[in-house]
Design an enzyme around this catalytic site. Structure first.
Site, mmCIF file in Angstrom:
data_model
loop_
_atom_site.group_PDB
_atom_site.id
_atom_site.type_symbol
_atom_site.label_atom_id
_atom_site.label_comp_id
_atom_site.label_asym_id
_atom_site.label_seq_id
_atom_site.Cartn_x
_atom_site.Cartn_y
_atom_site.Cartn_z
ATOM 1 N N GLY B 71 0.838 -1.203 -0.014
ATOM 2 C CA GLY B 71 0.012 0.063 -0.156
ATOM 3 C C GLY B 71 0.772 1.210 0.057
ATOM 4 O O GLY B 71 0.422 2.342 -0.516
ATOM 5 N N GLN B 178 -7.750 0.133 3.548
ATOM 6 C CA GLN B 178 -8.982 -0.461 4.620
ATOM 7 C C GLN B 178 -10.191 -0.907 4.094
ATOM 8 O O GLN B 178 -10.746 -1.325 4.664
ATOM 9 C CB GLN B 178 -8.916 0.638 5.463
ATOM 10 C CG GLN B 178 -7.696 0.893 6.397
ATOM 11 C CD GLN B 178 -7.210 -0.242 7.293
ATOM 12 O OE1 GLN B 178 -7.735 -1.352 7.461
ATOM 13 N NE2 GLN B 178 -5.731 -0.184 7.672
ATOM 14 N N SER B 198 -3.616 -3.082 -0.425
ATOM 15 C CA SER B 198 -2.444 -3.898 0.190
ATOM 16 C C SER B 198 -2.988 -5.350 0.297
ATOM 17 O O SER B 198 -3.959 -5.781 1.004
ATOM 18 C CB SER B 198 -2.142 -3.225 1.385
ATOM 19 O OG SER B 198 -1.458 -3.982 2.504
ATOM 20 N N HIS B 200 -1.726 -7.510 2.539
ATOM 21 C CA HIS B 200 -1.579 -8.134 3.973
ATOM 22 C C HIS B 200 -2.885 -7.626 4.738
ATOM 23 O O HIS B 200 -3.317 -8.182 5.998
ATOM 24 C CB HIS B 200 -0.402 -8.155 4.791
ATOM 25 C CG HIS B 200 -0.200 -6.572 5.437
ATOM 26 N ND1 HIS B 200 -0.486 -6.341 6.454
ATOM 27 C CD2 HIS B 200 0.120 -5.386 4.518
ATOM 28 C CE1 HIS B 200 -0.113 -4.681 6.586
ATOM 29 N NE2 HIS B 200 0.240 -4.335 5.415
ATOM 30 N N CYS B 324 1.810 7.573 23.759
ATOM 31 C CA CYS B 324 2.820 6.682 24.130
ATOM 32 C C CYS B 324 3.169 5.187 23.523
ATOM 33 O O CYS B 324 4.085 4.731 23.329
ATOM 34 C CB CYS B 324 2.709 6.303 25.642
ATOM 35 S SG CYS B 324 2.662 7.741 26.793
#
Lengths: 284, 386
Positions: B71, B178, B198, B200, B324
């Protein structure tokens, strides 16, 4: 995925001393929801002035929670004087190390401790205030804080400062300012460590050049800057020092006077009596 | 410990049927499809079939399918290729919520002097089409807008967007990584010029992707050095992966109904239960207008990485838009573009399902998550302040 030590995972999954001490002698609150982590530390002293009970509440990632937990373990049983010596480095070392990008979690621990001690020393009246001037407006980090972290952890790059304090991690607009702080501290350090050669000694070429540079930086440039000019060291050949004048000085009618009476005079004064200064012209 | 995988927007399991058709290409079927012998020629036939399988899923002609490494390459190639082929145009229009494969490509071009327009989204993650209409002009080389958002699953109205863009003379690219395999697409009736997908993300292998190039679209070759892929993308074909993505596309078409019924139901159950049982939890993104497999929920006053690590203890995989987890210091650019408050963005978790998920797995999550949230809330200095 982050590589956390077993110790970090242990203190994250089984944090010690969670909560708030009732009627605390000292309270420290640092960080905020916006910043992504925050810590509230409360402690109570026994009659001998030692920290008898200490608790924390933390909003943050695994390393923030683990750092807070370890902080409480580190200061329990210590006097205020002893506890105030705890550094972020100690917290990180106790955890067997933190990922570089997470070092700011250990710094947050030390900040909370300081805030709590300050709160205690002022009889609970004073809320912790930021010291110094704000450098990073995104995360509210001051120059004092940045200086301190650089010194305590021997940091050399802006990226490291961001990892330790978050400063520069938002819009990035303060990165040049952080670099300046690093430069000024490193400059001071170099001065402390390197024995500068003195006038009158027999100088090697390298010593001579470094003494010339230093003299230009400290004695000559500030005077020229005051008039909007600048100077650059081009080359040193034996006694001959070649420099270029910049800014307002370049093309100034009294440049020749400047060269003899300021540059050459200062270099003779601080480096060697027989120095001759020559100016490199712009187009050479 | 069993892995319970709710992170299918990150990557997905290779379907066993896909693996099966790939394996011979790693052993006895090692020929080069360009060779002038039947040993190589049979591989060329397999690639031809795979190209047709991809074209069938997209509803286009097989000659419009170019195989790439994934992608990200497709996105880079689409934007840069159009820019190169239309040197007189200096503007690119995109959105603030694109995947970094598009956003970083655009920002790189900005440093080279191109004008980049990043369209904003509203609180639900939807675009303002009037703004798009205003910003696309004769100087616009390419408009790159994602089909569906990877973090929230929000679907953009691509056919309406295509109508607006087609009148302007700009090339329309969509990152559909997506969307493909999760919602029905039909490019035969569409005015979309370029589309990335894409392998995968739809139970195919990693390292393979597709760039659909509508016939007649001006785009420069992106890798030179051979005749492969119509000279657009040179280099000996990644034969096993191409055969694999072909099979994955065939299966995706077959399971499209399942995705929009059974998987959607599982997602809805997960979402409803979590929102009901976890205090201060909120859905991010438009509830109606989104992919059937994705939900993005914010848990206020707790932090995403801590939630993920505690879920990890039970073998449950998900992802977060918190600062984070990424190593950056600011939460996800998608959450910020939508104006999700920091308090909620740091605690946002994405669950993305697939046809391999079961109701037992969803029930397991529904059982394990609320205690984790409560535990972290007890640690949080903000919870009792309200």
């Amino acid at each position: 995925m982050w590589e956390y030590t077993d110790k970090v995972m242990d203190h994250f999954l089984n944090p010690r001393n969670v909560g708030e001490v009732e009627n605390p002698d000292g309270t420290g609150e640092v960080g905020s929801l916006a910043c992504g982590d925050a810590l509230k530390l409360t402690f109570k002293l026994d009659k001998n002035g030692k920290i008898a009970d200490v608790k924390f509440k933390t909003f943050g990632c695994a390393s923030a929670i683990a750092s807070s937990s370890v902080l409480t373990e580190l200061i329990k049983g210590k006097t205020i004087a002893e506890a105030s010596k705890v550094t972020n480095k100690e917290i990180a070392e106790y955890l067997g190390g933190l990922p570089e990008q997470k070092m700011h979690c250990s710094v947050m621990g030390r900040e909370a401790l300081e805030a709590a001690i300050e709160n205690y020393q002022t009889g609970g009246s004073k809320k912790h205030q930021l010291e110094g001037k704000i450098v990073c407006t995104c995360f509210g980090v001051t120059d004092k804080e940045i200086e301190r972290v650089i010194k305590e952890n021997n940091l050399t790059t802006v990226e490291q400062v961001t990892n330790f304090t978050k400063a520069g991690g938002g819009c990035g607009g303060c990165k040049p300012k952080i670099q300046e702080i690093i430069d000024s501290i490193r400059g001071q350090k170099e001065k402390q460590h390197v024995q500068m050669p003195q006038k009158g000694q027999k100088l090697t070429n390298i010593q001579k050049i470094s003494l010339i540079e230093r003299t230009i930086n400290e004695q000559i440039r500030p005077a020229l800057r005051a008039d909007g000019g600048d100077i650059e060291l081009v080359d040193v050949e034996g006694k001959k020092v070649i420099v270029a004048l910049r800014g307002m000085c370049a093309g100034c009618k009294t440049a020749e006077f400047t060269m003899k009476d300021v540059v050459e005079a200062r270099l003779r004064e601080f480096v060697c009596d027989d120095i001759v200064v020559e100016e490199q012209k712009e187009n050479q | 410990m069993k892995t319970i995988y709710f992170d299918n927007n990150a990557t997905s399991r290779v379907a066993p049927e896909v693996l099966e058709v790939m394996l011979p290409l790693f052993s006895e079927l090692y020929g080069n499809p360009s060779s002038m012998h039947s040993f190589g020629g049979q591989i060329a036939q397999m690639i031809k079939k795979a190209r047709q399988q991809v074209a069938d899923l997209l509803g286009c002609d097989s000659s419009e399918i170019i195989f790439t490494s994934g992608g990200t390459e497709s996105d880079n190639a689409a934007i840069k290729g159009v820019i190169e082929a239309n040197p007189q145009k200096r503007k690119i229009v995109t959105t603030r919520v694109e995947h970094p494969a598009v956003l970083s490509t655009c920002r790189e071009l900005e440093t080279l002097g191109f004008t980049i327009v990043e369209l904003g989204v509203d609180r639900q993650g939807n675009l303002d089409l009037d703004e798009l209409k205003e910003r696309v002009d004769a100087n616009t080389a390419v408009v790159s807008i994602m089909y569906a958002n990877n973090e929230t699953g929000v679907i953009f109205p691509m056919e309406k967007i295509a109508e607006i863009v087609s009148g302007s003379g700009a090339v329309l690219h969509t990152d559909a990584v997506q969307a493909v395999g999760k919602i029905p697409l039909n490019l035969s009736k569409s005015k979309i010029d370029l589309l990335s997908l894409s392998g995968h993300k739809l139970h195919g292998p990693k390292g393979i992707g597709v760039l659909y190039i509508k016939k007649g679209t001006r785009i420069s070759p992106f890798i030179v050095g051979g005749h492969q892929e119509s000279g657009k993308r040179a280099g000996t074909e990644n034969t096993a992966a191409i055969v694999g993505i072909g099979k994955a596309c065939e299966l995706a078409a077959k399971f499209l109904d399942d995705e929009n019924t059974r998987v959607k139901k599982l997602r809805d159950k997960l979402e409803e239960e979590i929102l009901k049982t976890c205090p201060d939890s909120k859905l991010n993104g438009d509830k109606k207008n989104r992919l059937p497999n994705t939900t993005n929920i914010s848990f206020e006053f707790v932090e995403g990485e801590a939630i993920l690590l505690m879920l990890d203890k039970f073998g449950i995989c998900a992802s977060s838009g918190s600062a984070c987890t990424s190593g950056s210091l600011e939460p996800s650019h998608v959450m910020r573009a939508m104006g999700v408050p920091f308090t909620a963005a740091h605690g946002s978790i994405r669950f993305s399902l697939s046809r391999y998920n079961t109701e037992e797995e969803v029930d397991f999550l529904i059982e394990k998550l609320p205690p984790i949230i409560n535990r972290l809330r007890q640690l949080s200095p903000f919870v009792n302040k309200k």
